[in-house]
Write a protein that holds these residues in place. Structure first.
Motif, short mmCIF file in Angstrom:
data_model
loop_
_atom_site.label_atom_id
_atom_site.label_comp_id
_atom_site.label_asym_id
_atom_site.label_seq_id
_atom_site.Cartn_x
_atom_site.Cartn_y
_atom_site.Cartn_z
N PRO A 193 0.81 -1.24 0.00
CA PRO A 193 0.00 0.00 0.00
C PRO A 193 0.83 1.28 0.00
N LYS A 194 2.03 1.25 0.62
CA LYS A 194 2.85 2.45 0.70
C LYS A 194 3.32 2.90 -0.68
N LYS A 195 3.59 1.96 -1.56
CA LYS A 195 4.01 2.31 -2.91
C LYS A 195 2.91 3.04 -3.65
N ASP A 196 1.68 2.56 -3.50
CA ASP A 196 0.54 3.24 -4.13
C ASP A 196 0.32 4.62 -3.53
N LEU A 197 0.42 4.72 -2.21
CA LEU A 197 0.25 6.02 -1.55
C LEU A 197 1.29 7.02 -2.01
N ALA A 198 2.52 6.56 -2.16
CA ALA A 198 3.59 7.46 -2.62
C ALA A 198 3.26 8.01 -4.00
N LYS A 199 2.73 7.18 -4.87
CA LYS A 199 2.37 7.62 -6.22
C LYS A 199 1.20 8.59 -6.20
N ILE A 200 0.22 8.32 -5.36
CA ILE A 200 -0.96 9.19 -5.27
C ILE A 200 -0.57 10.57 -4.72
N PHE A 201 0.24 10.57 -3.66
CA PHE A 201 0.69 11.84 -3.08
C PHE A 201 1.56 12.60 -4.08
N GLN A 202 2.38 11.89 -4.82
CA GLN A 202 3.21 12.51 -5.85
C GLN A 202 2.36 13.21 -6.89
N ALA A 203 1.30 12.54 -7.32
CA ALA A 203 0.42 13.11 -8.35
C ALA A 203 -0.20 14.42 -7.89
N LEU A 204 -0.69 14.43 -6.66
CA LEU A 204 -1.29 15.66 -6.13
C LEU A 204 -0.25 16.77 -6.01
N ARG A 205 0.94 16.43 -5.52
CA ARG A 205 2.00 17.43 -5.35
C ARG A 205 2.36 18.08 -6.68
N GLU A 207 0.52 18.40 -9.33
CA GLU A 207 -0.58 19.26 -9.79
C GLU A 207 -0.67 20.54 -8.97
N VAL A 208 -0.54 20.44 -7.66
CA VAL A 208 -0.62 21.61 -6.78
C VAL A 208 0.41 22.66 -7.16
N ASN A 209 1.62 22.19 -7.48
CA ASN A 209 2.74 23.11 -7.73
C ASN A 209 3.00 23.35 -9.22
N HIS A 210 2.13 22.82 -10.08
CA HIS A 210 2.26 23.00 -11.54
C HIS A 210 3.68 22.66 -12.00
N GLU A 211 4.20 21.56 -11.49
CA GLU A 211 5.61 21.23 -11.70
C GLU A 211 5.98 20.98 -13.15
N MET A 212 5.10 20.32 -13.90
CA MET A 212 5.42 20.01 -15.29
C MET A 212 5.44 21.28 -16.15
N ASP A 213 4.48 22.16 -15.92
CA ASP A 213 4.46 23.42 -16.67
C ASP A 213 5.70 24.26 -16.36
N ALA A 214 6.06 24.30 -15.09
CA ALA A 214 7.25 25.08 -14.68
C ALA A 214 8.51 24.50 -15.33
N LEU A 215 8.60 23.18 -15.38
CA LEU A 215 9.78 22.54 -15.98
C LEU A 215 9.88 22.86 -17.46
N LYS A 216 8.75 22.81 -18.16
CA LYS A 216 8.74 23.12 -19.59
C LYS A 216 9.27 24.53 -19.84
N GLU A 217 8.78 25.48 -19.04
CA GLU A 217 9.19 26.88 -19.23
C GLU A 217 10.67 27.06 -18.90
N MET A 218 11.11 26.42 -17.82
CA MET A 218 12.51 26.56 -17.41
C MET A 218 13.46 25.98 -18.46
N LEU A 219 13.14 24.81 -19.00
CA LEU A 219 14.02 24.17 -19.98
C LEU A 219 14.16 25.03 -21.24
N ASN A 220 13.07 25.61 -21.69
CA ASN A 220 13.13 26.49 -22.85
C ASN A 220 13.99 27.71 -22.58
N GLN A 221 13.82 28.31 -21.41
CA GLN A 221 14.58 29.51 -21.06
C GLN A 221 16.06 29.19 -20.83
#
Length: 302
Positions: A193-205, A207-221
């Motif tokens: 169960p801990k492996k699943d929880l880690a993945k679920i918490f990761q997904a929320l984190r 999304e909350v911090n818009h991490e993928m969008d921020a990474l896209k912008e940073m890599l281009n810059q």
């Protein structure tokens, strides 16, 4: 003085070696955290050089080194170009990004990043931001929750998990990490169960911090800011992150599409320094389990 408990830097020496540091160059550490990587970079710089670092979390400022050629910026690395322009920096000789979450965030229950201890369901890297994980789980509809869990957590039963969240919140608003764990518990793999929880918490984190969008912008810059011969050094911990970095190095864009000029020559701003991804040594993985999923890629500006 740096707090060793805040975060143990992953692949410290490989990252420093990858930057191929010039004593008088301008460098950027876009993920300061505990400051381990930044301190190692500073040791290789003379007083004519400068290191700029980014962190959204004001807690990280407690780890700030006292050095005249160091600037710590309270901000998201998606604003890299704006800050470099503010400081009058036209080109940089290297950029380091360690996209892992600091141990400090997981260990501080009040931040809501971990399921180990009860705390508010928060997950904001920047405590001044308004969007929290609690807001997401209590307001998003089933398709949106399902997509976040599938894309960012790589959860196989993402729809079932989303429905469990919606069912739980219909009875009571979900505001704490323990409440959230109980909401998704029926959908967890009983064997691990801990492996699943880690993945679920990761997904929320993410999304909350818009991490993928921020990474896209940073890599281009970053690609634009690097001087010829400058190094891009990125450690990823998620398959989507790694794919973005790999595509940028391969083609100069995030989609990985190769473009050619009139004569058929491939147009791309970067060349790979390591064709094979670098991972932590077996010893480091044993000593620091959080290094196990780290993948290091290095590129040089052409």
């Amino acid at each position: 003085m740096i707090n060793d408990c805040y975060h143990t830097p992953v692949m410290l020496q490989p990252c420093i070696d990858a930057l191929n540091i010039k004593e008088g160059g301008n460098y950027v550490d876009v993920t300061f955290g505990g400051g381990g990587h930044s301190r190692a970079i500073l040791k290789s710089l003379d007083q004519s050089a400068h290191l700029y670092a980014f962190d959204q979390d004001l807690d990280a400022f407690k780890n700030k080194p006292d050095a005249p050629n160091f600037t710590l910026i309270h901000g998201n690395f998606r604003f890299l170009s704006n800050w470099m322009r503010y400081y009058g920096v036209e080109q940089i000789d290297g950029l380091l990004a360690d996209l892992g979450v600091s141990s400090h965030h997981f260990d501080d229950a009040s931040r809501g990043f971990s399921f180990r201890d009860d705390g508010p369901l928060d997950m904001r890297m920047n405590s001044r931001a308004t969007l929290t994980a609690a807001h997401l789980v209590n307001t998003l509809d089933e398709p949106r929750l399902t997509n976040i869990l599938r894309l960012y957590g790589e959860i196989n039963n993402s729809r079932q998990t989303a429905n469990a969240i919606i069912k739980a919140r219909s009875r009571q608003e979900i505001t704490t990490t323990n409440q959230f764990v109980e909401a998704v518990r029926p959908t967890l793999n009983k064997a691990n169960p801990k492996k699943d929880l880690a993945k679920i918490f990761q997904a929320l984190r993410i999304e909350v911090n818009h991490e993928m969008d921020a990474l896209k912008e940073m890599l281009n810059q970053a690609t634009q800011l690097l001087a010829p011969g400058g190094r891009l050094v990125v450690m990823t911990y998620h398959s989507l992150e790694d794919r973005m970095v790999k595509n940028m190095i391969k083609s100069g864009n995030l989609d990985g599409e190769i473009t050619k000029d009139f004569y058929g020559n491939v147009i791309k701003p970067l060349k790979a320094v390591n064709n094979k991804v670098i991972v932590a040594s077996e010893q480091e993985q044993q000593e620091n389990p959080r290094s196990r999923s780290a993948k290091l890629r290095i590129a040089e500006k052409i």
